[in-house]
Design an enzyme around this catalytic site. Structure first.
Site, PDB file in Angstrom:
ATOM      1  N   GLY A   7       0.839  -1.249  -0.110  1.00  0.00           N
ATOM      2  CA  GLY A   7       0.030  -0.130  -0.101  1.00  0.00           C
ATOM      3  C   GLY A   7       0.853   1.369  -0.031  1.00  0.00           C
ATOM      4  O   GLY A   7       0.354   2.411  -0.218  1.00  0.00           O
ATOM      5  N   PRO A  48       4.919  -5.170  -0.688  1.00  0.00           N
ATOM      6  CA  PRO A  48       4.737  -3.839  -1.580  1.00  0.00           C
ATOM      7  C   PRO A  48       4.757  -4.051  -2.953  1.00  0.00           C
ATOM      8  O   PRO A  48       5.349  -5.127  -3.358  1.00  0.00           O
ATOM      9  CB  PRO A  48       6.071  -2.951  -1.295  1.00  0.00           C
ATOM     10  N   TYR A  65     -10.243   3.966 -12.893  1.00  0.00           N
ATOM     11  CA  TYR A  65     -10.175   4.908 -11.565  1.00  0.00           C
ATOM     12  C   TYR A  65      -9.885   6.501 -12.171  1.00  0.00           C
ATOM     13  O   TYR A  65      -9.645   7.291 -11.077  1.00  0.00           O
ATOM     14  CB  TYR A  65      -9.135   4.350 -10.467  1.00  0.00           C
ATOM     15  N   CYS A  67     -12.513   1.500 -29.451  1.00  0.00           N
ATOM     16  CA  CYS A  67     -13.777   2.192 -29.680  1.00  0.00           C
ATOM     17  C   CYS A  67     -14.396   2.108 -28.423  1.00  0.00           C
ATOM     18  O   CYS A  67     -15.179   1.377 -28.191  1.00  0.00           O
ATOM     19  CB  CYS A  67     -14.599   1.145 -30.744  1.00  0.00           C
TER      20      CYS A  67
HETATM   21  C1  LIG Z   1      -2.795  -5.175  -3.687  1.00  0.00           C
HETATM   22  C2  LIG Z   1      -2.135  -5.799  -2.631  1.00  0.00           C
HETATM   23  C3  LIG Z   1      -0.978  -5.589  -2.068  1.00  0.00           C
HETATM   24  C4  LIG Z   1       0.045  -4.558  -2.942  1.00  0.00           C
HETATM   25  O1  LIG Z   1      -0.440  -3.454  -2.697  1.00  0.00           O
HETATM   26  P1  LIG Z   1       0.356  -2.040  -3.422  1.00  0.00           P
HETATM   27  O2  LIG Z   1      -0.554  -0.781  -3.271  1.00  0.00           O
HETATM   28  O3  LIG Z   1       0.491  -2.395  -4.932  1.00  0.00           O
HETATM   29  O4  LIG Z   1       1.717  -2.130  -2.606  1.00  0.00           O
HETATM   30  C5  LIG Z   1      -0.267  -6.267  -1.174  1.00  0.00           C
HETATM   31  N1  LIG Z   1      -1.126  -7.032  -0.611  1.00  0.00           N
HETATM   32  C6  LIG Z   1      -2.321  -7.388  -0.737  1.00  0.00           C
HETATM   33  C7  LIG Z   1      -3.171  -8.473  -0.019  1.00  0.00           C
HETATM   34  C8  LIG Z   1      -2.960  -6.804  -1.700  1.00  0.00           C
HETATM   35  O5  LIG Z   1      -4.195  -6.969  -2.079  1.00  0.00           O
END
Ligand SMILES: *Cc1c(COP(=O)(O)O)cnc(C)c1O
Length: 431
Positions: free
Chosen positions: A248, A291, A334, A361
């Protein structure tokens, strides 16, 4: 410029890690995914070193494969000391085919099929992240049938939505991923798992979202996870060895987006967790992180060739490119903001207001709306920055547009890592 690996060369062209973007486009064709491997490596190192420095031994970042899954990425993350998180048999097979060690793979997914579970166990993946009770039963059956004890983490939801006020938001309790703490279901999930044959519970997993800029969201997550772990200990006598905090960390996509200091954030999270553990007399668990975006996003650039340029008088100008939502669906999905450069005219003023449209298209096929770039001519190379994550991995063959090639840049050399899809590839599945 947004990133330090970008520069302008003597021809007035964009250079990525010192390599001329227009030459790359001429050599490999467009659309083209370009991945700066050295930047990926430096991101991996930042995570590995920061986690080694302030977390218990065995703590490790796992690359979230879904962000960018192709064989060539796995030797890079393996060499840099990372593990991998995967969500399907396809991602496991891709990693294994590149020689990635199965024991460093963590298998996610809210709806793994029994076949995938069997495949994961047979492949020897190090850890399953079990999403729900039903999966636990399937896993137990498959593990026992093979006479193995599979290590698992249990996925719980801490009831935190980092994109709204963290205070009392329970939005994320209502999710198709994991088992909620708030409703009491997570405690029952753990109780059940502890008495399930064929599985060994190592600890807990939680993931609060993506593109998160503040360390405070992760600290809130750690608080809730630790409170839960303490409640589990008090009730069931089970002490977790591992917390997996998910992914995240955010990356900047456009000028003005903050730059997250990964190492500082990890340090803050580690300190916060250490304090909490001391307070509760809870042994500090090993930490895993997942990550994805923050490892590969800014290392990726997509090169297009500008095609037709159309001005709707009194409205706007459209610059159409030879790709679009098929190689980058994130704007369509998004409305994600991107930085677009005219790589052929980096020394000319970026004063041409336009919308970059794709070739499908579909009126939603856009890459960026109402931006300014140096006035292009047909044939110019346009570069879209920060496309390393969730572009190739989300690409499609809509309109039967073929998937682009992907080149990796390393030590001043370009190497084709994924060849461009051909018409034969497109037709290969059809009888
Ligand atoms: C999407 C996801 C990640 C990676 O998230 P990023 O925002 O790309 O770092 C890690 N763990 C889980 C469980 C996810 O669903």
């Amino acid at each position: 410029m947004l990133y330090h690996n970008l520069s302008v060369n003597d021809h007035g062209h964009l250079a990525i890690a010192g390599m001329d973007a227009c030459e790359l486009a001429a050599t490999y064709g467009t659309p083209l995914y370009v991945l700066d491997e050295d930047l990926v490596r430096s991101k991996c190192r930042t995570y590995v070193q920061a986690m080694r420095a302030c977390l218990p031994e065995g703590s490790m970042p796992l690359f979230a494969s879904k962000a960018l899954c192709f064989r060539g990425i796995y030797p890079v993350i393996e060499e840099e000391g990372m593990g991998a998180d995967v969500v399907s048999a396809g991602e496991i097979a891709t990693a294994l085919s590149a020689g990635f060690p199965a024991e460093r793979i963590c298998f996610h997914g809210s709806n793994k099929t029994d076949d995938e579970i069997a495949y994961g166990i047979a492949s020897g993946v190090g850890c399953f992240v079990v999403d729900n009770l039903d999966e636990l039963r399937s896993l137990s059956r498959e593990a026992q049938a093979r006479n193995v004890v599979q290590r698992v983490l249990l996925r719980v939801t801490v009831g935190l939505d980092p994109h709204t006020l963290a205070a009392i938001n329970t939005g994320k309790v209502d999710s198709q991923f994991g088992v909620p703490i708030e409703t009491g279901q997570a405690l029952r999930f753990v109780r059940q798992a502890l008495s399930t044959p064929g599985v060994e519970v190592m600890g807990f997993h939680s993931h609060i979202g993506s593109q998160i800029f503040e360390a405070t969201s992760f600290c809130d997550q750690v608080d809730r996870l630790l409170d839960f772990a303490v409640a589990v200990r008090d009730d069931l006598g089970f002490v977790a060895n591992v917390f997996n905090l998910g992914g995240g960390f955010a990356v900047p996509y456009v000028d003005g987006d903050p730059n997250v200091d990964i190492a500082a954030n990890i340090q803050a999270i580690a300190q916060h967790l250490a304090n909490g553990c001391a307070q509760h007399g809870y042994p500090m668990p090993r930490i895993l992180m997942e990550p994805g975006r923050s490892i590969v996003a800014d290392a990726g650039t997509t090169l297009y060739t500008a095609g037709r340029i159309k001005t709707i008088e009194g409205y706007r100008s459209y610059v159409m490119v030879d790709g679009g939502m098929t190689d980058n669906p994130r704007y369509a999905l998004y409305k994600s903001a991107y930085t677009v450069l005219n790589a052929s005219r980096m020394n000319e003023p970026a004063d041409f207001a336009c919308t970059i449209a794709g070739r499908c298209c579909e009126s939603g096929d856009r890459i960026a709306e109402d931006i300014c770039i140096a006035r292009p001519e047909r044939g110019d190379v346009l570069a879209v920055l920060t496309t390393g994550a969730y572009n190739y991995s989300m690409s499609s063959n809509y309109n039967r547009v073929m998937r682009p090639a992907l080149v990796m840049l390393h030590d001043g050399e370009a190497r084709l890592a994924v060849r461009r899809q051909s018409i034969d590839d497109l037709l290969a599945l059809e009888l």
